[in-house]
Design a protein around this motif. Structure first.
Motif, mmCIF file in Angstrom:
data_model
loop_
_atom_site.group_PDB
_atom_site.id
_atom_site.type_symbol
_atom_site.label_atom_id
_atom_site.label_comp_id
_atom_site.label_asym_id
_atom_site.label_seq_id
_atom_site.Cartn_x
_atom_site.Cartn_y
_atom_site.Cartn_z
ATOM 1 N N ASP A 106 0.845 -1.194 0.000
ATOM 2 C CA ASP A 106 0.000 0.000 0.000
ATOM 3 C C ASP A 106 0.883 1.248 0.000
ATOM 4 N N SER A 107 0.275 2.410 0.149
ATOM 5 C CA SER A 107 1.014 3.669 0.074
ATOM 6 C C SER A 107 2.073 3.770 1.172
ATOM 7 N N GLU A 108 1.845 3.152 2.335
ATOM 8 C CA GLU A 108 2.856 3.141 3.403
ATOM 9 C C GLU A 108 4.129 2.451 2.921
ATOM 10 N N ASP A 109 3.975 1.324 2.221
ATOM 11 C CA ASP A 109 5.134 0.575 1.720
ATOM 12 C C ASP A 109 5.897 1.381 0.670
ATOM 13 N N VAL A 110 5.159 2.024 -0.227
ATOM 14 C CA VAL A 110 5.791 2.821 -1.286
ATOM 15 C C VAL A 110 6.546 3.991 -0.650
ATOM 16 N N ALA A 111 5.908 4.672 0.296
ATOM 17 C CA ALA A 111 6.556 5.813 0.956
ATOM 18 C C ALA A 111 7.823 5.373 1.686
ATOM 19 N N ALA A 112 7.775 4.223 2.335
ATOM 20 C CA ALA A 112 8.956 3.712 3.044
ATOM 21 C C ALA A 112 10.088 3.422 2.064
ATOM 22 N N ASP A 113 9.758 2.827 0.909
ATOM 23 C CA ASP A 113 10.780 2.554 -0.109
ATOM 24 C C ASP A 113 11.387 3.849 -0.643
ATOM 25 N N LYS A 116 13.691 5.337 1.960
ATOM 26 C CA LYS A 116 14.939 4.573 2.062
ATOM 27 C C LYS A 116 15.883 4.911 0.908
ATOM 28 N N ILE A 117 15.353 4.924 -0.308
ATOM 29 C CA ILE A 117 16.184 5.226 -1.476
ATOM 30 C C ILE A 117 16.699 6.660 -1.401
ATOM 31 N N ALA A 118 15.807 7.605 -1.091
ATOM 32 C CA ALA A 118 16.195 9.024 -1.037
ATOM 33 C C ALA A 118 17.263 9.254 0.031
ATOM 34 N N ASN A 146 -0.511 3.095 -9.951
ATOM 35 C CA ASN A 146 0.566 3.510 -9.063
ATOM 36 C C ASN A 146 1.920 3.249 -9.727
ATOM 37 N N PRO A 147 2.340 4.145 -10.603
ATOM 38 C CA PRO A 147 3.580 3.915 -11.343
ATOM 39 C C PRO A 147 4.821 3.816 -10.457
ATOM 40 N N VAL A 148 4.838 4.548 -9.336
ATOM 41 C CA VAL A 148 6.006 4.497 -8.448
ATOM 42 C C VAL A 148 6.142 3.107 -7.848
ATOM 43 N N ASP A 149 5.055 2.582 -7.319
ATOM 44 C CA ASP A 149 5.090 1.224 -6.750
ATOM 45 C C ASP A 149 5.427 0.198 -7.821
ATOM 46 N N TYR A 150 4.845 0.359 -9.003
ATOM 47 C CA TYR A 150 5.127 -0.575 -10.097
ATOM 48 C C TYR A 150 6.619 -0.589 -10.415
ATOM 49 N N GLY A 151 7.207 0.578 -10.546
ATOM 50 C CA GLY A 151 8.626 0.673 -10.869
ATOM 51 C C GLY A 151 9.504 0.064 -9.789
ATOM 52 N N LEU A 152 9.192 0.350 -8.529
ATOM 53 C CA LEU A 152 10.001 -0.179 -7.432
ATOM 54 C C LEU A 152 9.821 -1.681 -7.263
ATOM 55 N N CYS A 159 8.484 5.790 -19.558
ATOM 56 C CA CYS A 159 8.911 7.116 -19.114
ATOM 57 C C CYS A 159 7.999 7.683 -18.020
ATOM 58 N N ILE A 160 6.737 7.284 -17.997
ATOM 59 C CA ILE A 160 5.836 7.743 -16.935
ATOM 60 C C ILE A 160 6.317 7.204 -15.593
ATOM 61 N N VAL A 161 6.679 5.940 -15.555
ATOM 62 C CA VAL A 161 7.187 5.332 -14.315
ATOM 63 C C VAL A 161 8.463 6.051 -13.884
ATOM 64 N N HIS A 162 9.367 6.284 -14.822
ATOM 65 C CA HIS A 162 10.620 6.979 -14.503
ATOM 66 C C HIS A 162 10.345 8.385 -13.976
ATOM 67 N N ALA A 163 9.456 9.122 -14.641
ATOM 68 C CA ALA A 163 9.162 10.501 -14.240
ATOM 69 C C ALA A 163 8.503 10.557 -12.869
ATOM 70 N N LYS A 164 7.521 9.682 -12.632
ATOM 71 C CA LYS A 164 6.816 9.679 -11.343
ATOM 72 C C LYS A 164 7.750 9.275 -10.201
ATOM 73 N N LEU A 165 8.643 8.330 -10.469
ATOM 74 C CA LEU A 165 9.600 7.918 -9.446
ATOM 75 C C LEU A 165 10.584 9.048 -9.157
ATOM 76 N N LEU A 166 11.055 9.734 -10.189
ATOM 77 C CA LEU A 166 11.942 10.877 -9.996
ATOM 78 C C LEU A 166 11.233 11.959 -9.188
ATOM 79 N N GLN A 167 9.988 12.207 -9.516
ATOM 80 C CA GLN A 167 9.205 13.213 -8.792
ATOM 81 C C GLN A 167 9.091 12.831 -7.308
ATOM 82 N N ALA A 168 8.776 11.573 -7.021
ATOM 83 C CA ALA A 168 8.639 11.123 -5.627
ATOM 84 C C ALA A 168 9.964 11.257 -4.874
ATOM 85 N N LEU A 169 11.073 10.895 -5.524
ATOM 86 C CA LEU A 169 12.382 11.007 -4.878
ATOM 87 C C LEU A 169 12.780 12.470 -4.670
#
Length: 191
Positions: A106-113, A116-118, A146-152, A159-169
């Protein structure tokens, strides 16, 4: 076990016919069989109904009651677990089957990842972008809702996954690098 038996057949007119035969009683050694035990995906903190759609049927006895043990499933933590189902027929034949249960992230897991990466990278957008390119391969998938969770999780995405993950980081890096008071002052300037 075999026994000799006499079989008598009589028609409507009273005519009788007799024959001898051997009757062999076969011992029931077949356990019940389960149906409806497909893999199941559930949300964290949910209350799944592990009985829904499941049945146990014995060839001789018909429908059988069953029990299940879900003590190995942790609904507070994403992962793969197994529920064990058991059914016993009247002859004492027992069937035990395991069912795969996936507790979804869920969103808690994605936020934790993301945290951790950041925390392991510099605040430089270039460093964050390089990390993504070296850890998330390009594919045709946009990652769905949830492109960020999908990518992780899958380590790939378009490119959407890459962009959303970059944005989150970047957001996470800004939150940790800039004090709260300064971040609050930046908000009006962004509008």
């Amino acid at each position: 076990m075999s026994n000799d038996v006499n079989i008598i057949a009589e028609d409507n007119f009273g005519n009788k016919s007799t024959a001898e035969a051997k009757l062999t009683v076969k011992q029931d050694n077949d356990p019940p069989e389960f149906s409806g035990l497909k893999s199941m995906s559930v949300s964290k903190h949910s209350s799944p109904d592990y009985r829904s759609g499941v049945s146990a049927v014995d060839a001789k006895d018909g429908a059988c009651s069953f029990t299940y043990d879900d003590s190995a499933v942790n609904l507070n933590s994403a992962g793969t677990y197994f529920v064990t189902y058991t059914a016993t027929d009247r002859s004492g034949n027992k069937a035990t089957v395991k069912r795969k249960i996936t507790v979804k992230r869920d969103s808690e897991d994605v936020a934790a990842d993301v945290r951790k990466i950041a925390s392991q990278l510099s605040d430089s957008p270039l460093a964050l972008s390089r990390w993504i390119r070296s850890h998330i391969t390009y594919s045709t998938s946009s990652g769905g809702s949830n492109p960020v969770d999908y990518g992780l999780t899958n380590r790939n995405g378009n490119c959407i996954v890459h962009a959303k993950l970059l944005q989150a980081l970047l957001v996470r890096s800004i939150q940790t690098a800039i004090p709260l008071e300064d971040r609050l002052q930046l908000i009006p300037n962004c509008l």
